[in-house]
Design an enzyme around this catalytic site. Sequence first.
Site, PDB file in Angstrom:
ATOM      1  N   HIS A   1       0.880  -1.159   0.000  1.00  0.00           N
ATOM      2  CA  HIS A   1       0.000   0.000   0.000  1.00  0.00           C
ATOM      3  C   HIS A   1       0.922   1.215   0.000  1.00  0.00           C
ATOM      4  O   HIS A   1       1.891   1.238   0.754  1.00  0.00           O
ATOM      5  CB  HIS A   1      -0.886  -0.014   1.249  1.00  0.00           C
ATOM      6  CG  HIS A   1      -1.942   1.043   1.232  1.00  0.00           C
ATOM      7  ND1 HIS A   1      -1.655   2.365   1.435  1.00  0.00           N
ATOM      8  CD2 HIS A   1      -3.269   0.972   1.019  1.00  0.00           C
ATOM      9  CE1 HIS A   1      -2.781   3.061   1.338  1.00  0.00           C
ATOM     10  NE2 HIS A   1      -3.768   2.245   1.096  1.00  0.00           N
TER      11      HIS A   1
ATOM     12  N   ARG B   1      -1.840   2.626  -7.568  1.00  0.00           N
ATOM     13  CA  ARG B   1      -1.078   2.415  -6.336  1.00  0.00           C
ATOM     14  C   ARG B   1       0.301   1.825  -6.554  1.00  0.00           C
ATOM     15  O   ARG B   1       1.255   2.223  -5.907  1.00  0.00           O
ATOM     16  CB  ARG B   1      -1.825   1.451  -5.439  1.00  0.00           C
ATOM     17  CG  ARG B   1      -3.035   2.051  -4.912  1.00  0.00           C
ATOM     18  CD  ARG B   1      -3.722   1.032  -4.098  1.00  0.00           C
ATOM     19  NE  ARG B   1      -4.800   1.737  -3.448  1.00  0.00           N
ATOM     20  CZ  ARG B   1      -5.205   1.500  -2.222  1.00  0.00           C
ATOM     21  NH1 ARG B   1      -4.616   0.554  -1.522  1.00  0.00           N
ATOM     22  NH2 ARG B   1      -6.162   2.182  -1.707  1.00  0.00           N
TER      23      ARG B   1
END
Lengths: 590, 249
Positions: A233, A286
């Site tokens: 992440h 991402r």
Amino acid sequence: MDISYHDVLLVGGGGAGLRAAIAVAETNPNLSVAVVSKVYPMRSHTVSAEGGAAGVIKSGDTLDDHAYDTISGGDWLCDQDAVEIFVKEAPEELLRLEHWGCPWSRDPDGHIAVRAFGGMKKMRTWFAADKTGFHLLHTLFQTTLKYKAVTRYDEWFVTKLLVDEGRVQGVVALQLMSGRIQAITAKSVILCTGGCGRVFPFTTNASIKTGDGMALAFQAGAPLKDMEFVQYHPTGLPFTGILITEAARSEGGYLINKDGYRYLQDYNLGTPTDKPVLRNMELGPRDRLSQAFVKEVEKGRTTDTPYGPVVHLDLRHLGEKIINSRLPFVRELCLKYENIDPIKELIPVRPVIHYMMGGVSTDNNGATPLTGLYAAGEVACVSINGANRLGSNSLPELLVFGARAGKAAALAGMEQKPPSERVAAQALDEKRRLEEQFLGKTGGRERIATIRSEMHQAMESGAGIYRNQTSLQKAADKLRELRERFRDIRIDDHSLTFNTELVAALELSFMLEVGSTIVESALYRTESRGAHQRTDFAGRDDRNFLAHTLIFCNPDGSARLEQAPVVITRWPPGERVYGVKSEVKEVAAR
Amino acid sequence: MAETISLEVLRYSPERDAEPSFQTYDVPLRKDWVVLDALNYIKDKVDGSLTFRWSCRMGICGSCGMMVNGEPKLTCATFLSNYANENKPVRVQPLRYFPVIRDLVVEVTDFMTKLQSVKPWLIREKEKPVSDGEYLQTPDQLDRYKQFSMCINCLLCYAACPVYGLDPVFIGPAAIALAQRYNMDSRDEGAHERMDVLAQHEGIWGCTFVGECTKVCPKHVDPAGAIQQYKLTATIERFKTFLMPWAAR
Ligand SMILES: Cc1cc2nc3c(=O)[nH]c(=O)nc-3n(C[C@H](O)[C@H](O)[C@H](O)COP(=O)(O)OP(=O)(O)OC[C@H]3O[C@@H](n4cnc5c(N)ncnc54)[C@H](O)[C@@H]3O)c2cc1C
Ligand code: SF4
Ligand code: FES
């Protein structure tokens, strides 16, 4: 040595384990079910999931839409038959949870409310405020309390699977409170031990996520699948790994390097604007954001902290009002756990390990190739996540496949014989090993924390966001060295009462095992796909690698790798041009 | 800020010690460090035998409750810097009123039994099949019990409760809050069954509304409010049985 007997044994009391336990009890109330967990079940890591759980429920959405989002998000490495089962059963499971009392957030008319989630093209993510995992886990736990057939072994640590005649027949476990080591046998065993984020230095994962179940299965002879796929992440707090949601960026937060420069503009991610623009700059995919961070580190443009290099998330220009009204939870997390006030201060962030796509290889009923052994939840790889998990798919995954594994294990268990006597002898050997190598051990020189942090270093620099032959080989060599040094571990604590140092040592040995399987699998896959990015093999190679990676443990402890076919039903691998690519890859990893 | 801070940690090993004692450690004082980080520092660098529970380090798993300078706290949400100016060591002890297993780890099986005894699950006279969809519940109905559903079972409220301190049989704040969580849920029909359980616990009438439980609760559950609500319903129920035996079940 004491031995207890059950029909079905769950290792793990998180979302997957508890759902499976209820499934066993409902399939056949006469079966005895054991739930063995190293922490009280409601402390399991499922508790920290915030965002939500995906399941098609609203008109205008279809199962095929959910399936397609999942498959394209997974870069076509998902087994499509599994995905079809998953999307169909997810809404049923989420509804069942509603019937058990889960406080799902509601529309004004009383129906279930859903929200948008990155990577899901329709609104289908169910949520219980910003504490979905917490409510899901506590609802499941409290519901299990009504089933008399469920026996809990709270704060028991499983150290080994007992295998005889090619069949798993139980486990050896250590009761933390008393130090008692005993065999808990069963006709079938379901691993629900969660992921392994702690193999890496920076992770959103809780301290208990050490890959125990993956190592247990691997050592017992079951293959692990797709271990090279580890999800990052892009914005976690460096020290605690606390996740700062994408919302902070969609509200207009900037990512800046040590010069205060919005560096993403240097990486083909668009040009800076004052107001946030979808798919531009901070709202880019991402994986690309995580990769840009690595490049900034290489250029020396990141800020050094005691926890390594960071960039900063700047929310200050949004002002107190917006931050308090739109991002209260982000502010609360920063204030409460990191002592930073985003209204006045920059938030240090960096990419953090978030989720393990790979795991113990199972079929659609959670069965592993090893008879008597099942797996469900993050520990397992069915696979519905392929090369990249879509945010809000893992909570429904652990419900759907937890229930399936529970049912299958219950049915299979009924037909099986009780464990043989050789199992008791094996358990005794394991007990002796624990006593000799750990509890009674004196004079070791290596500190657990030292080996752990060298492992972290090796994994991050060798098998991190970018990998290549050289970096991976170096990591593999380092891990081999660390496993050697682990034999000389020093144990300060020789007590039988709640020996957390013993637990830390065992967890470290599991992590070293799991870390090696990640590195070996990453060496094996000479292409780039989803979360697995090789600088020496850029681009997807469907001809050679539209396949799962299986890794087996040879009897001498070395690893053997193989490929297994990916099941394609209705969605042939897509040709990806840039725009689409950015779309399929922009998955919310929450 | 000073460079280091001292921690005075309670140590007790039943196999070795007749009595608990305090051990002092100096740890780095960092702005972003919480008490739990200091304990982990000690465990990793100084003494691997220091024993405590933790997991999430984000205030949600409920395992890291301890007494910090005499107050029940989640140690993952309590900054060391709060104590930097006190010029004395930060005292870390296991949660009060619970039996100590070792060092900072307390025995919580009693709570687990109490939790189970209040039947914290949805009770329906008739279950509707899942294929018929969800039980409707408006946001207002959800709000009626939502607060009570936020309990992370951290047990800080027990460590703050003078009634529990005197009478360990008292079922306690969190268990009552959880009973109310289901009682107040529009989907639930089990309040009577739970009432029977709670009624056996005279302890509840000993609660003097000091409200310490609510003050220490890190999740704003307001267990004192739940106890008050419960007492009110229980009193009404008692009257009903007394005045109109046919009305109560
Ligand atoms: C911060 C964060 C936010 C997330 N948000 C979302 C989200 O919004 N939506 C979503 O879908 N997913 C989300 N995820 C992912 C999801 O929460 C996890 O994948 C999922 O909860 C894993 O559940 P599990 O049941 O497989 O394992 P866990 O909940 O991790 O449970 C593992 C269990 O195994 C036990 N165990 C492990 N080893 C042993 C051993 N050796 N002996 C005995 N017991 C053992 C543990 O005690 C525990 O009970 C998030 C993850 C993180 C980290
Ligand atoms: S009511 Fe509050 S203090 Fe008590 S256990 Fe629950 S969360 Fe903790
Ligand atoms: S470590 Fe989970 S609440 Fe503190």
